[in-house]
Design a protein around this motif. Structure first.
Motif, PDB file in Angstrom:
ATOM      1  N   ILE A  55       1.047  -1.235  -0.138  1.00 20.88           N
ATOM      2  CA  ILE A  55      -0.060  -0.268   0.079  1.00 20.88           C
ATOM      3  C   ILE A  55       0.820   1.242   0.123  1.00 20.88           C
ATOM      4  O   ILE A  55       0.785   2.326  -0.848  1.00 20.88           O
ATOM      5  CB  ILE A  55      -0.910  -0.034   1.109  1.00 20.88           C
ATOM      6  N   ILE A  56       2.015   1.004   0.522  1.00 17.90           N
ATOM      7  CA  ILE A  56       2.641   2.190   0.825  1.00 17.90           C
ATOM      8  C   ILE A  56       3.491   2.525  -0.555  1.00 17.90           C
ATOM      9  O   ILE A  56       3.418   3.678  -1.124  1.00 17.90           O
ATOM     10  CB  ILE A  56       3.628   2.279   2.109  1.00 17.90           C
ATOM     11  N   VAL A  60       3.230   5.859  -2.657  1.00 18.86           N
ATOM     12  CA  VAL A  60       4.644   6.675  -2.987  1.00 18.86           C
ATOM     13  C   VAL A  60       4.762   6.717  -4.667  1.00 18.86           C
ATOM     14  O   VAL A  60       5.455   7.832  -5.204  1.00 18.86           O
ATOM     15  CB  VAL A  60       5.701   6.154  -2.128  1.00 18.86           C
ATOM     16  N   THR A  61       4.613   5.659  -5.205  1.00 20.61           N
ATOM     17  CA  THR A  61       4.882   5.597  -6.797  1.00 20.61           C
ATOM     18  C   THR A  61       3.806   5.430  -7.430  1.00 20.61           C
ATOM     19  O   THR A  61       2.554   5.574  -6.826  1.00 20.61           O
ATOM     20  CB  THR A  61       5.702   4.333  -7.070  1.00 20.61           C
ATOM     21  N   LEU A  67       0.460  -4.971  -8.585  1.00 18.95           N
ATOM     22  CA  LEU A  67       1.878  -5.355  -8.960  1.00 18.95           C
ATOM     23  C   LEU A  67       2.515  -5.451  -7.747  1.00 18.95           C
ATOM     24  O   LEU A  67       3.677  -6.364  -7.533  1.00 18.95           O
ATOM     25  CB  LEU A  67       2.695  -4.219  -9.913  1.00 18.95           C
ATOM     26  N   TRP A  68       2.743  -4.424  -6.733  1.00 19.70           N
ATOM     27  CA  TRP A  68       3.375  -4.560  -5.548  1.00 19.70           C
ATOM     28  C   TRP A  68       2.768  -5.680  -4.585  1.00 19.70           C
ATOM     29  O   TRP A  68       3.795  -6.440  -4.036  1.00 19.70           O
ATOM     30  CB  TRP A  68       3.064  -3.131  -4.587  1.00 19.70           C
ATOM     31  N   LEU A  69       1.718  -6.195  -4.577  1.00 25.07           N
ATOM     32  CA  LEU A  69       1.452  -7.092  -3.825  1.00 25.07           C
ATOM     33  C   LEU A  69       1.843  -8.727  -4.377  1.00 25.07           C
ATOM     34  O   LEU A  69       2.362  -9.235  -3.616  1.00 25.07           O
ATOM     35  CB  LEU A  69      -0.419  -7.350  -3.896  1.00 25.07           C
TER      36      LEU A  69
END
Length: 172
Positions: A55-56, A60-61, A67-69
């Protein structure tokens, strides 16, 4: 009571058992994504673990949360494969993939409530239901859960206590 998580030596599942496991992993991952995108993320409420870091990262991006997950959990899937077993790793990979896809598909829904207390309570409850279904189906949705399962085998701490320690560290 026997743990729902598999051991390193697993027996081959029947097609019916495999279908049921995949169905429950899918349902749990979709419920989790709904709690995340319907309550927590739109109200800027952070979760713990790799989900919280994701989530952070997405805030931030300009990269999507999905994709982060997915990518932040990959190293933990390999760790789970080595420490817990093939069935657990494959179930986890599938559940995380479904969660990432569902998160992407739910990207444009608005908050289901704008009251922070309700968003926190309902979001946490829905995430917990989704995680519970996935864990009962021999999988995981967060890398810290994988570490906790592995560490709980060699320490006197429970999986919940270890996850709480990771979350305090991440949220701090």
């Amino acid at each position: 009571m026997q743990s729902p998580l598999p051991t390193k030596h697993h027996r081959r599942s029947t097609k019916g058992q495999l279908f049921r496991r995949l169905l429950m992993l899918t349902i749990g991952a979709i419920i989790f994504a709904l709690g995340l995108k319907g309550f927590l993320v739109p109200n800027n409420i952070i979760d713990g673990g790799i989900v919280g870091i994701s989530i952070i990262g997405s805030k931030v991006t300009d990269t999507t949360l999905a994709l982060w997950l997915f990518f932040l959990n990959i190293p933990f899937i390999f760790f789970g494969y080595k420490q817990i077993g093939k069935t657990f790793a494959l179930s986890t990979l599938y559940a995380i993939f479904v969660m990432a896809i569902a998160t992407k598909l739910l990207e444009h829904i608005g908050p289901l409530t704008s009251v922070d207390l309700l968003a926190t309570v309902f979001g946490g409850l829905i995430l917990g239901i989704g995680v519970g279904i996935v864990i009962r189906s021999s999988g995981s949705l967060d890398g810290t859960e994988i570490l906790a399962v592995s560490f709980s085998r060699s320490t006197p701490f429970s999986v919940g206590e270890i996850v709480m320690f990771f979350n305090v560290f991440i949220l701090g």
